[in-house]
Write a protein that holds these residues in place. Structure first.
Motif, PDB file in Angstrom:
ATOM      1  N   PHE A 241       1.033  -0.923  -0.381  1.00 27.92           N
ATOM      2  CA  PHE A 241       0.326   0.117  -0.040  1.00 27.92           C
ATOM      3  C   PHE A 241       1.244   1.640  -0.063  1.00 27.92           C
ATOM      4  N   SER A 242       1.933   1.701  -0.583  1.00 33.05           N
ATOM      5  CA  SER A 242       3.061   2.628  -0.502  1.00 33.05           C
ATOM      6  C   SER A 242       2.644   2.963  -1.475  1.00 33.05           C
ATOM      7  N   LEU A 243       2.793   4.437  -1.678  1.00 33.47           N
ATOM      8  CA  LEU A 243       2.438   4.944  -2.972  1.00 33.47           C
ATOM      9  C   LEU A 243       2.899   4.973  -4.316  1.00 33.47           C
ATOM     10  N   GLU A 244       4.530   3.971  -3.847  1.00 29.40           N
ATOM     11  CA  GLU A 244       4.872   4.042  -5.172  1.00 29.40           C
ATOM     12  C   GLU A 244       4.364   2.318  -5.638  1.00 29.40           C
ATOM     13  N   THR A 245       4.038   1.877  -4.795  1.00 29.39           N
ATOM     14  CA  THR A 245       3.361   0.142  -5.180  1.00 29.39           C
ATOM     15  C   THR A 245       2.207   0.015  -6.108  1.00 29.39           C
ATOM     16  N   VAL A 246       1.324   1.393  -5.204  1.00 37.01           N
ATOM     17  CA  VAL A 246       0.016   1.643  -5.772  1.00 37.01           C
ATOM     18  C   VAL A 246       0.123   2.031  -6.723  1.00 37.01           C
ATOM     19  N   ARG A 247       1.029   2.834  -7.763  1.00 40.09           N
ATOM     20  CA  ARG A 247       1.002   3.374  -8.925  1.00 40.09           C
ATOM     21  C   ARG A 247       1.434   2.385  -9.737  1.00 40.09           C
ATOM     22  N   ALA A 248       2.009   1.479  -9.470  1.00 42.02           N
ATOM     23  CA  ALA A 248       2.736   0.960 -10.290  1.00 42.02           C
ATOM     24  C   ALA A 248       2.297  -0.246 -10.755  1.00 42.02           C
ATOM     25  N   THR A 249       1.311  -0.763  -9.724  1.00 41.48           N
ATOM     26  CA  THR A 249       0.079  -1.322 -10.252  1.00 41.48           C
ATOM     27  C   THR A 249      -1.220  -1.001 -11.200  1.00 41.48           C
ATOM     28  N   MET A 250      -1.107   0.379 -11.341  1.00 36.42           N
ATOM     29  CA  MET A 250      -1.856   1.144 -12.465  1.00 36.42           C
ATOM     30  C   MET A 250      -3.041   0.622 -12.209  1.00 36.42           C
ATOM     31  N   GLY A 251      -3.704   0.649 -10.846  1.00 34.93           N
ATOM     32  CA  GLY A 251      -5.056   0.587 -10.305  1.00 34.93           C
ATOM     33  C   GLY A 251      -5.595  -1.148  -9.919  1.00 34.93           C
ATOM     34  N   SER A 252      -4.691  -1.895  -9.955  1.00 33.10           N
ATOM     35  CA  SER A 252      -4.667  -3.605  -9.893  1.00 33.10           C
ATOM     36  C   SER A 252      -4.664  -3.794  -8.521  1.00 33.10           C
ATOM     37  N   ILE A 253      -3.980  -3.175  -7.747  1.00 36.43           N
ATOM     38  CA  ILE A 253      -4.491  -2.871  -6.480  1.00 36.43           C
ATOM     39  C   ILE A 253      -5.901  -3.864  -5.738  1.00 36.43           C
ATOM     40  N   PHE A 254      -6.673  -3.208  -6.764  1.00 34.61           N
ATOM     41  CA  PHE A 254      -7.733  -3.387  -5.982  1.00 34.61           C
ATOM     42  C   PHE A 254      -8.551  -3.688  -6.537  1.00 34.61           C
ATOM     43  N   ALA A 255      -7.793  -5.003  -7.917  1.00 37.30           N
ATOM     44  CA  ALA A 255      -8.516  -5.841  -8.267  1.00 37.30           C
ATOM     45  C   ALA A 255      -8.261  -7.401  -7.723  1.00 37.30           C
ATOM     46  N   VAL A 256      -6.887  -7.266  -7.631  1.00 38.42           N
ATOM     47  CA  VAL A 256      -6.126  -8.296  -7.144  1.00 38.42           C
ATOM     48  C   VAL A 256      -5.631  -8.698  -5.379  1.00 38.42           C
ATOM     49  N   PRO A 257      -5.912  -9.666  -4.715  1.00 34.93           N
ATOM     50  CA  PRO A 257      -6.176  -9.992  -3.893  1.00 34.93           C
ATOM     51  C   PRO A 257      -5.100 -10.461  -3.447  1.00 34.93           C
ATOM     52  N   VAL A 258      -4.919  -9.686  -2.153  1.00 30.03           N
ATOM     53  CA  VAL A 258      -3.414  -9.528  -1.453  1.00 30.03           C
ATOM     54  C   VAL A 258      -2.955 -10.604  -0.275  1.00 30.03           C
ATOM     55  N   ALA A 259      -2.659 -11.086   0.036  1.00 32.68           N
ATOM     56  CA  ALA A 259      -2.192 -11.908   1.490  1.00 32.68           C
ATOM     57  C   ALA A 259      -1.068 -11.840   1.808  1.00 32.68           C
ATOM     58  N   LYS A 260      -0.653 -11.748   3.749  1.00 33.83           N
ATOM     59  CA  LYS A 260       0.631 -11.477   3.871  1.00 33.83           C
ATOM     60  C   LYS A 260       0.809 -13.264   4.696  1.00 33.83           C
ATOM     61  N   ALA A 261       1.757 -13.139   4.977  1.00 34.52           N
ATOM     62  CA  ALA A 261       1.975 -14.546   5.956  1.00 34.52           C
ATOM     63  C   ALA A 261       3.683 -14.879   6.116  1.00 34.52           C
ATOM     64  N   SER A 262       4.278 -15.298   7.498  1.00 35.25           N
ATOM     65  CA  SER A 262       5.456 -15.129   8.133  1.00 35.25           C
ATOM     66  C   SER A 262       5.756 -16.597   6.961  1.00 35.25           C
ATOM     67  N   GLN A 263       6.728 -16.698   6.307  1.00 37.66           N
ATOM     68  CA  GLN A 263       7.105 -18.060   5.563  1.00 37.66           C
ATOM     69  C   GLN A 263       6.839 -19.346   6.338  1.00 37.66           C
ATOM     70  N   GLU A 264       6.885 -19.302   8.120  1.00 34.68           N
ATOM     71  CA  GLU A 264       5.948 -20.894   8.379  1.00 34.68           C
ATOM     72  C   GLU A 264       5.204 -20.563   8.348  1.00 34.68           C
ATOM     73  N   ALA A 265       4.399 -19.270   8.872  1.00 31.36           N
ATOM     74  CA  ALA A 265       2.501 -20.059   8.428  1.00 31.36           C
ATOM     75  C   ALA A 265       2.459 -20.293   6.988  1.00 31.36           C
ATOM     76  N   PHE A 266       3.471 -19.922   5.948  1.00 27.75           N
ATOM     77  CA  PHE A 266       3.055 -19.635   4.850  1.00 27.75           C
ATOM     78  C   PHE A 266       3.262 -21.555   3.839  1.00 27.75           C
ATOM     79  N   LEU A 267       4.111 -22.167   4.459  1.00 29.29           N
ATOM     80  CA  LEU A 267       4.538 -23.218   4.648  1.00 29.29           C
ATOM     81  C   LEU A 267       3.460 -24.033   5.289  1.00 29.29           C
ATOM     82  N   ALA A 268       3.518 -24.200   5.859  1.00 25.58           N
ATOM     83  CA  ALA A 268       2.224 -24.919   6.943  1.00 25.58           C
ATOM     84  C   ALA A 268       0.454 -24.649   6.049  1.00 25.58           C
ATOM     85  N   TRP A 269       0.383 -23.549   5.454  1.00 29.08           N
ATOM     86  CA  TRP A 269      -1.238 -23.860   4.200  1.00 29.08           C
ATOM     87  C   TRP A 269      -0.797 -23.948   3.382  1.00 29.08           C
ATOM     88  N   ARG A 270       0.710 -24.255   3.320  1.00 32.06           N
ATOM     89  CA  ARG A 270       1.600 -24.812   1.754  1.00 32.06           C
ATOM     90  C   ARG A 270       0.914 -26.397   1.417  1.00 32.06           C
TER      91      ARG A 270
END
Length: 285
Positions: free
Chosen positions: A168-197
């Motif tokens: 959600f930084s200004l630079e990231t949002v600019r680079a998405t050209m609006g796709s930040i609103f259309a593409v779901p984003v999730a965040k996780a620690s490596q451990e949580a991600f590997l458990a989910w994987r």
């Protein structure tokens, strides 16, 4: 100074000309992650982006527009939608807009929206779904471009693993050209991600310099695919590499021994989605 156009009640348009105004200070502060997190908010520039965000159900808190845009039917309509949603509308001078966006030639419209992340446990990939997992991505331009590319190929979302740059930084949002609103984003620690994987029902593929398989030889088919891409400098961690079903490589013929992360991710995504995109293209022709 603020001059209320109306009685100053919530939803009224307020004219702002001073950089010392508390509302302006709060919006300017969103350039820093600390304050974005505190306010759970972020900025998006441009009338089209604001309209897209509203159409996709994002919650707008403040609409800022330049005096020069007063009377523009599209801006007036967005202002009315903001008021209807309980947001604040600010009509500002060029000086204020420049300060908010940190641009000499700012867009005439800026929206402040509530942040929205998808919980990892809410991801249930179905047949043909593609997700992208990014390991410790550092560059906001790379992240924004990848989100935009994920949108272009119809990928279902992006998972940020470990300590990453802020989506959600200004630079990231600019680079998405609006796709930040259309593409779901999730965040996780490596451990949580590997458990989910472990519960991921399809193919988990990562790119790696030690990958023995040419990415063009893989039949991704209609199964769910999770594409795992490594950090710009270090690539995938050993743990994430071990969590992949296949480690792939993108052959290179020149002197460069690696690709920019956003480019490499784009190459992989279009290959994974090639069959589906061809079918889609044929159906439109």
């Amino acid at each position: 100074m603020i001059q209320n156009r109306g009685d100053g009640a919530p939803g009224q348009v307020k004219e702002v000309t001073s950089l010392a105004n508390p509302l302006v200070k709060d919006i300017k502060a969103l350039s820093l992650k600390k304050f974005r997190d505190q306010q759970n908010a972020f900025m998006a520039e441009g009338l089209k982006l604001v309209i897209d965000a509203l159409d996709l159900g994002w919650s707008i808190r403040t609409l800022v527009f330049a005096k020069s845009a007063r009377g523009n039917p599209a801006v007036e309509k967005v202002a009315a939608r903001t008021v209807a949603a309980g947001g604040t509308v600010l009509e500002v001078s060029e000086k204020v807009l420049t300060a908010i966006t940190r641009r000499d030639n700012p867009q005439a419209v800026v929206g402040v929206f509530a942040q929205k992340l998808m919980p990892l446990k809410g991801i249930s990939p179905g047949e043909g779904d593609v997700w992208v997992a990014l390991d410790r991505v550092r560059d906001p331009g790379n992240l924004g471009t990848i989100i935009r590319t994920a949108d272009a190929v119809g990928a279902k979302g992006v998972i940020l693993v470990g300590e990453t740059t802020d989506p959600f930084s200004l630079e990231t949002v600019r680079a998405t050209m609006g796709s930040i609103f259309a593409v779901p984003v999730a965040k996780a620690s490596q451990e949580a991600f590997l458990a989910w994987r472990k519960g991921f029902s399809g193919l988990v593929a990562g790119t790696h310099l030690k990958g023995a398989v040419d990415y063009r030889t893989v039949d991704f088919g209609a199964q769910p695919v999770l594409l795992v891409m490594g950090n710009e400098q270090q690539g995938l961690t050993d743990e994430l590499a071990a969590g992949c079903d296949r480690l792939l490589r993108i052959p290179q013929a020149g002197r460069a021994d690696s690709l920019n992360l956003a480019v490499a991710t784009g190459v992989m995504l279009f290959e994974i989605r090639r069959a589906a995109l061809k079918l889609d293209g044929d159906s439109r022709s």
